[in-house]
Each structure stands twice: as structure tokens, then as C-alpha cells.
Design a protein around this motif. Structure first.
Motif, PDB file in Angstrom:
ATOM      1  N   ALA A   1      38.250  10.340  32.855  1.00 48.46           N
ATOM      2  CA  ALA A   1      37.060  10.662  33.642  1.00 48.46           C
ATOM      3  C   ALA A   1      35.865   9.941  33.041  1.00 48.46           C
ATOM      4  O   ALA A   1      35.637  10.006  31.831  1.00 48.46           O
ATOM      5  N   LEU A   2      35.113   9.256  33.880  1.00 42.00           N
ATOM      6  CA  LEU A   2      33.920   8.523  33.470  1.00 42.00           C
ATOM      7  C   LEU A   2      32.702   9.267  33.993  1.00 42.00           C
ATOM      8  O   LEU A   2      32.556   9.459  35.204  1.00 42.00           O
ATOM      9  N   LEU A   3      31.833   9.706  33.083  1.00 47.75           N
ATOM     10  CA  LEU A   3      30.700  10.539  33.462  1.00 47.75           C
ATOM     11  C   LEU A   3      29.399   9.990  32.894  1.00 47.75           C
ATOM     12  O   LEU A   3      29.381   9.315  31.867  1.00 47.75           O
ATOM     13  N   GLY A   4      28.294  10.310  33.570  1.00 47.40           N
ATOM     14  CA  GLY A   4      26.966   9.924  33.124  1.00 47.40           C
ATOM     15  C   GLY A   4      25.972  10.163  34.238  1.00 47.40           C
ATOM     16  O   GLY A   4      26.347  10.308  35.405  1.00 47.40           O
ATOM     17  N   ARG A   5      24.693  10.210  33.878  1.00 48.95           N
ATOM     18  CA  ARG A   5      23.652  10.442  34.875  1.00 48.95           C
ATOM     19  C   ARG A   5      23.545   9.228  35.805  1.00 48.95           C
ATOM     20  O   ARG A   5      24.056   8.145  35.515  1.00 48.95           O
TER      21      ARG A   5
ATOM     22  N   LEU B   1      28.738   8.105  29.331  1.00 49.11           N
ATOM     23  CA  LEU B   1      27.761   7.035  29.172  1.00 49.11           C
ATOM     24  C   LEU B   1      26.405   7.645  28.842  1.00 49.11           C
ATOM     25  O   LEU B   1      25.900   8.504  29.571  1.00 49.11           O
ATOM     26  N   THR B   2      25.818   7.201  27.737  1.00 50.10           N
ATOM     27  CA  THR B   2      24.504   7.660  27.302  1.00 50.10           C
ATOM     28  C   THR B   2      23.614   6.438  27.090  1.00 50.10           C
ATOM     29  O   THR B   2      24.111   5.297  27.072  1.00 50.10           O
ATOM     30  N   PRO B   3      22.314   6.629  26.908  1.00 46.57           N
ATOM     31  CA  PRO B   3      21.443   5.471  26.659  1.00 46.57           C
ATOM     32  C   PRO B   3      21.845   4.660  25.426  1.00 46.57           C
ATOM     33  O   PRO B   3      21.509   3.476  25.323  1.00 46.57           O
ATOM     34  N   SER B   4      22.560   5.276  24.491  1.00 40.08           N
ATOM     35  CA  SER B   4      22.952   4.557  23.267  1.00 40.08           C
ATOM     36  C   SER B   4      24.358   3.978  23.330  1.00 40.08           C
ATOM     37  O   SER B   4      24.828   3.392  22.358  1.00 40.08           O
ATOM     38  N   GLY B   5      25.043   4.150  24.479  1.00 33.51           N
ATOM     39  CA  GLY B   5      26.381   3.580  24.595  1.00 33.51           C
ATOM     40  C   GLY B   5      27.342   4.552  25.245  1.00 33.51           C
ATOM     41  O   GLY B   5      26.939   5.451  25.990  1.00 33.51           O
ATOM     42  N   VAL B   6      28.631   4.384  24.951  1.00 30.90           N
ATOM     43  CA  VAL B   6      29.659   5.216  25.554  1.00 30.90           C
ATOM     44  C   VAL B   6      30.454   5.912  24.459  1.00 30.90           C
ATOM     45  O   VAL B   6      30.707   5.328  23.404  1.00 30.90           O
ATOM     46  N   ARG B   7      30.812   7.162  24.710  1.00 30.76           N
ATOM     47  CA  ARG B   7      31.655   7.907  23.791  1.00 30.76           C
ATOM     48  C   ARG B   7      32.887   8.363  24.559  1.00 30.76           C
ATOM     49  O   ARG B   7      32.773   9.027  25.592  1.00 30.76           O
ATOM     50  N   THR B   8      34.066   8.032  24.050  1.00 37.79           N
ATOM     51  CA  THR B   8      35.319   8.389  24.702  1.00 37.79           C
ATOM     52  C   THR B   8      36.168   9.215  23.747  1.00 37.79           C
ATOM     53  O   THR B   8      36.249   8.914  22.555  1.00 37.79           O
TER      54      THR B   8
ATOM     55  N   ARG C   1      22.600  14.135  25.980  1.00 43.54           N
ATOM     56  CA  ARG C   1      22.251  12.708  25.997  1.00 43.54           C
ATOM     57  C   ARG C   1      22.796  12.011  27.238  1.00 43.54           C
ATOM     58  O   ARG C   1      22.215  11.024  27.708  1.00 43.54           O
ATOM     59  N   ALA C   2      23.902  12.534  27.783  1.00 44.83           N
ATOM     60  CA  ALA C   2      24.478  11.945  28.993  1.00 44.83           C
ATOM     61  C   ALA C   2      23.891  12.545  30.263  1.00 44.83           C
ATOM     62  O   ALA C   2      24.240  12.120  31.369  1.00 44.83           O
ATOM     63  N   GLY C   3      22.975  13.529  30.112  1.00 49.09           N
ATOM     64  CA  GLY C   3      22.355  14.150  31.281  1.00 49.09           C
ATOM     65  C   GLY C   3      23.298  15.053  32.044  1.00 49.09           C
ATOM     66  O   GLY C   3      23.184  15.182  33.264  1.00 49.09           O
TER      67      GLY C   3
END
Length: 284
Positions: free
Chosen positions: A36-40, A214-221, A236-238
Motif C-alpha cells: 500500500a502506497l500512502l501520503g497526502r 511518502l513524507t516531505p523527507s522521503g519514503v518509509r516502507t 509527517r505523511a498527513g
């Protein structure tokens, strides 16, 4: 660890006359894992998916397929697109043929496959998406959910190893969502690696093996259960804390759920858990 099926290495991308959307990104798609790929909104999810599927080319860095850098000539893109298929959020951006069968056949025909092979792939894909009865139906007469399934069937007909879906449950009613998730489950069981972009943290917790935020500083998986319980990362990911994580925290605070117990991820699982807990207390 085995080589990721598809990966971006130090990838950056910016649209014309715009700021960088992604910068120095490393991102892996592991075979056999539901991701799953998530972010604002505006975090770069759509850009990332288009980079993975070859619709965009990194300004810096590279895309690899099985550890081999992708080339953006005809041969390289054909190799990529027979391995990775992207289905966009709005099916009307993807459907264009007069009928369902014609639309699903477009990709295999472009590969130059024999007619018998094309027919077999179309029949297989329509059956997989549970829309075989719609093969001759005009696409403009389809419901929204049927159009979604037809768009996915067109991608499945390419027999990709990786299927990337942009908000596939958006706009579907609850029954339509459940039917689509069951279909995706069957595709996963048949060996297709599925990547789903979604805003729904509860769906991601329930469905995915891994989650990428996805966050402003990159991606965490990482594993979905762990990653989607990280409050700081979610902020941070909203994103909000998933329902299942919040319920598990409450149950643990009251001594009703051990740290080693699997948390309920849906209302149905919570109901089953409370029923078992009630039986246990009655027996005591």
C-alpha cells in the motif's frame, strides 16, 4: 535478501517549471508482497507510480527491473510494460474502445500476439475480474464499478508480474469495494504482485503486507502493521491513525489484548474478538 522485482535508485523528478516532486528516492517493490502506497495529496504518489511503470523517466537516478536498469527505447519499454502495468484512478482516462472485449484486447494486440493468444488472454482477464458477461457490452453503457473492472482487466491481459492501482476503491460503494478486494486477492494468490495507492489507512492495514508512506523527507516502507502504528510517521505523511491500531491500543491499555496477540483490523474481527473474550470470561 533477493533482488526487488522493480526498484527506483536515487530517483528524482520535477515537472516543467515546477519544484522537485521526488528527490533522491530509493524505492523497492518486492515480488509476492501486497504493498500500500500512502501520503497526502501532492506527496508524489502519482509521480512515483508513473516512474515505476515507465510513464515518466527520472531526471536523475534509474529504474531497475530485476536488478537491470531500464532503457527507454522501444525494446526497454516493452520489456517494462509486459512486467509492470498501471491502472489510473479514473477509468474513463483509460477506456477508449467501443466494447469491453475490444478494450481489454488492445494491449495484447499491440504486443503482436496471435489472435488465439489474444482471445485467450481476454477471456482469462474478463473471468478474473468477474465481467465475462460484459464482453460485448459498449463501454459507455457500463456502471462506474464495471468501468473500473474493465480498466483493470485490460492491464491484467498483459499478464504483468506487478499491477499498480491508483485509488482503485475510490468511488465504489461498500459492496463494490469488497468485490474488488476479493478480485485483487485472487490475483495475488495467482502470483501477481499488487501495489495500491490509497488514502484509506484502514484499508491499507487490512489489505497490505507492507506500507510505504511518502513524507516531505522521503519514503518509509515496512510491514503494514508496524509502519501504520508509527504516530510520528503518520503525522509527517498527513495521515490519521488506523482504526484497528487505535482499537488495539485501547484493548491493550485495559488488559484485554496481549502485545503478542494479533490486533483486530475490521469491525467484524473486533466483534469476533469480543465474542471469544466473552466466552473466556464466562468459562472462568
Amino acid at each position: 535478501m533477493s533482488e526487488p522485482l522493480v526498484a527506483l535508485r536515487a530517483a528524482s523528478y520535477a515537472y516543467e517549471e515546477g519544484p522537485e516532486v521526488l528527490s533522491g528516492l530509493d524505492f523497492d517493490v518486492a515480488e509476492g508482497r501486497a504493498l500500500a502506497l500512502l501520503g497526502r495529496n501532492g506527496s508524489g504518489k502519482t509521480t512515483l507510480m508513473r516512474l515505476l511503470s515507465g510513464g515518466l523517466r527520472p531526471r536523475e537516478g534509474e529504474l531497475t527491473l530485476g536488478g537491470v536498469p531500464v532503457t527507454y527505447d522501444r525494446k526497454g519499454l516493452t520489456r517494462l510494460r509486459t512486467t509492470v502495468q498501471l491502472v489510473v484512478q479514473d477509468p474513463d482516462d483509460q477506456l477508449f474502445a467501443a466494447s469491453v472485449g475490444q478494450d481489454v484486447s488492445f494491449g495484447p494486440l499491440n504486443l503482436g500476439l496471435p489472435d488465439a493468444e489474444v482471445r485467450a488472454r481476454v477471456a482469462e482477464s474478463l473471468a478474473a475480474l468477474d465481467i465475462a458477461a460484459l464482453a460485448d457490452r459498449p463501454t459507455h453503457l457500463l456502471s462506474y464499478g464495471q468501468r473500473k473492472r474493465t480498466a483493470i482487466a485490460g492491464a491484467v491481459a498483459m499478464r504483468p508480474r506487478v499491477l499498480i492501482l491508483d485509488e482503485p476503491t475510490a468511488g465504489l460503494d461498500p459492496d463494490g469495494q469488497e468485490r474488488l478486494l476479493a478480485t485483487l486477492g485472487r490475483l495475488r494468490d495467482a502470483g501477481t504482485t499488487v501495489v495500491m495507492a490509497t488514502h484509506d489507512v484502514d484499508l491499507a492495514l487490512r489489505w497490505a503486507d507492507d506500507a510505504a508512506l511518502l513524507t516531505p523527507s522521503g519514503v518509509r516502507t515496512g510491514p503494514a502493521g508496524v509502519t501504520l502504528a508509527d504516530r510520528d510517521l503518520l503525522v509527517r505523511a498527513g495521515l490519521n491513525l488506523p482504526w484497528g491500531v487505535a482499537v488495539a491500543e485501547l484493548l491493550r491499555a485495559r488488559g484485554l489484548l496481549a502485545e503478542t496477540d494479533e490486533r483486530p483490523r475490521t469491525p467484524e474481527e473486533l466483534a469476533a474478538f469480543t465474542a471469544r473474550a466473552g466466552e473466556g470470561s464466562s468459562a472462568a
